[in-house]
Design a protein around this motif. Structure first.
Motif, PDB file in Angstrom:
ATOM      1  N   ARG A  38       0.835  -1.207   0.000  1.00  0.00           N
ATOM      2  CA  ARG A  38       0.000   0.000   0.000  1.00  0.00           C
ATOM      3  C   ARG A  38       0.867   1.253   0.000  1.00  0.00           C
ATOM      4  N   ILE A  39       1.925   1.238   0.791  1.00  0.00           N
ATOM      5  CA  ILE A  39       2.812   2.405   0.827  1.00  0.00           C
ATOM      6  C   ILE A  39       3.395   2.679  -0.556  1.00  0.00           C
ATOM      7  N   GLU A  40       3.827   1.626  -1.231  1.00  0.00           N
ATOM      8  CA  GLU A  40       4.379   1.798  -2.590  1.00  0.00           C
ATOM      9  C   GLU A  40       3.334   2.399  -3.525  1.00  0.00           C
ATOM     10  N   GLN A  45       1.376   6.734  -6.812  1.00  0.00           N
ATOM     11  CA  GLN A  45       0.207   7.380  -7.396  1.00  0.00           C
ATOM     12  C   GLN A  45      -0.149   8.704  -6.722  1.00  0.00           C
ATOM     13  N   GLY A  46       0.308   8.870  -5.491  1.00  0.00           N
ATOM     14  CA  GLY A  46      -0.019  10.066  -4.736  1.00  0.00           C
ATOM     15  C   GLY A  46      -1.415   9.981  -4.127  1.00  0.00           C
ATOM     16  N   TYR A  58       5.006   7.664   5.960  1.00  0.00           N
ATOM     17  CA  TYR A  58       4.479   6.306   6.090  1.00  0.00           C
ATOM     18  C   TYR A  58       5.397   5.424   6.933  1.00  0.00           C
ATOM     19  N   GLN A  59       4.773   4.485   7.649  1.00  0.00           N
ATOM     20  CA  GLN A  59       5.494   3.440   8.365  1.00  0.00           C
ATOM     21  C   GLN A  59       4.738   2.129   8.207  1.00  0.00           C
ATOM     22  N   THR A  60       5.485   1.028   8.196  1.00  0.00           N
ATOM     23  CA  THR A  60       4.860  -0.285   8.136  1.00  0.00           C
ATOM     24  C   THR A  60       4.495  -0.732   9.554  1.00  0.00           C
TER      25      THR A  60
END
Length: 303
Positions: A38-40, A45-46, A58-60
């Motif tokens: 999701r972060i990628e 895409q923004g 962002y953090q996982t």
């Protein structure tokens, strides 16, 4: 101790709306928790809010960094996964708040982390429409929050109040949040389901006609069930929510309508599904909600 570091899990309409408000005021002190894929996607895409790009950090779930406040803004179907995802971000003083629809999310979060740092909350009054990675709204609404059932605001409630003041987030403190959440649930049972089946947007229930009457009738069926559950809703609550609905942008849409248009599973089980289950428990018939349940299930079966 003031709130500085905030984490949000769930970038649906509410996650983006309030995340952008916090990010603009606090910068990197806001973190969005998401898995790597999701972060990628978000970074490639923004994410856009009223045409402006959101500069989110962002953090996982595996990253460590204790938050002062965690806002849950996922769908109810994703709540258990969200709880697992934020565990490494929860410390002994982390305040937990849910912005989910329905009447169960606080109970679920409290069972996972304990209720000592749980503040009951509900978001209302926004007319946000999310399409793919873009959110548009005219009315940002507000967050109602407070104690579940206590006369005096707690120190944690005061801490959130100071933070929202700094962030420019509209809010209302209500220390009977058990009743407030049931009242908002009543609104969702009406407006979300009726607009999803018999209308296209809020405008369809703002004018006189069958959709508006169905919305009011579906809401009214919540009152006797709420009373059996120990919450004293009444006709004045319906009048209040009609005023809120009539103040929204006519072209706006509830999240359930957006799910139907995108051919996604809806929250029908959260709304009429809950009413029918509790009606069976208390031997109360809810014909309007039974009809809406069948209508929405038929729509979903045709995806």
């Amino acid at each position: 101790m003031d709130i500085k570091n905030v984490s949000i899990i769930g970038l649906g309409a509410l996650g983006i709306l309030f995340g952008q408000q916090i990010s603009e005021r606090s910068g990197s002190n806001l973190t969005v928790i998401a898995d790597e894929s999701r972060i990628e996607k978000y970074q490639n895409q923004g994410i856009f809010c009223n045409g402006k790009p959101c500069d989110f950090h962002y953090q996982t779930p595996d990253d460590h960094g204790i938050a002062d406040l965690i806002l849950f803004s996922v769908k109810i179907s994703g709540l258990n996964d969200a709880i697992s995802s934020v565990k490494s971000h929860v410390g002994p003083d982390t305040i937990l708040m849910s912005l989910l629809n329905g009447i169960t999310s606080e109970v679920i979060i409290g069972a996972a982390f304990g209720e000592v740092n749980l503040i009951w909350a509900v978001a209302q009054g926004m007319d946000a429409v999310k399409e793919a990675n873009r959110l548009q709204y005219k009315n940002p609404g507000m967050i109602c929050f407070g104690n579940r059932n206590r006369d005096e605001p707690s120190e944690k409630v005061a801490r959130v109040q100071r933070f929202f003041n700094r962030m420019g987030i509209a809010y209302q403190i209500d220390n009977r949040m058990d009743r407030k959440i049931w009242s908002k649930f009543m609104l969702n049972v009406g407006v979300n389901q009726v607009v999803s089946t018999f209308g296209e947007n809020y405008g369809s229930v703002q004018r006189p006609g069958e959709p508006r009457e169905l919305m009011i009738a579906a809401m009214a069926e919540v009152i006797p069930i709420a009373r059996k559950e120990g919450v004293d809703l009444n006709e004045a609550d319906i009048t209040y929510w009609l005023g809120v609905v009539d103040s929204l942008s006519a072209s706006g849409k509830p999240s359930m309508r957006q799910d139907v248009e995108a051919r996604r599973p809806s929250e029908v089980e959260l709304f009429s599904g809950t009413i029918l289950a509790l009606g069976k428990k208390h031997d109360i018939i809810s014909p309007v909600n039974a009809m809406l349940y069948e209508q929405i299930k038929t729509l979903e079966a045709g995806y």
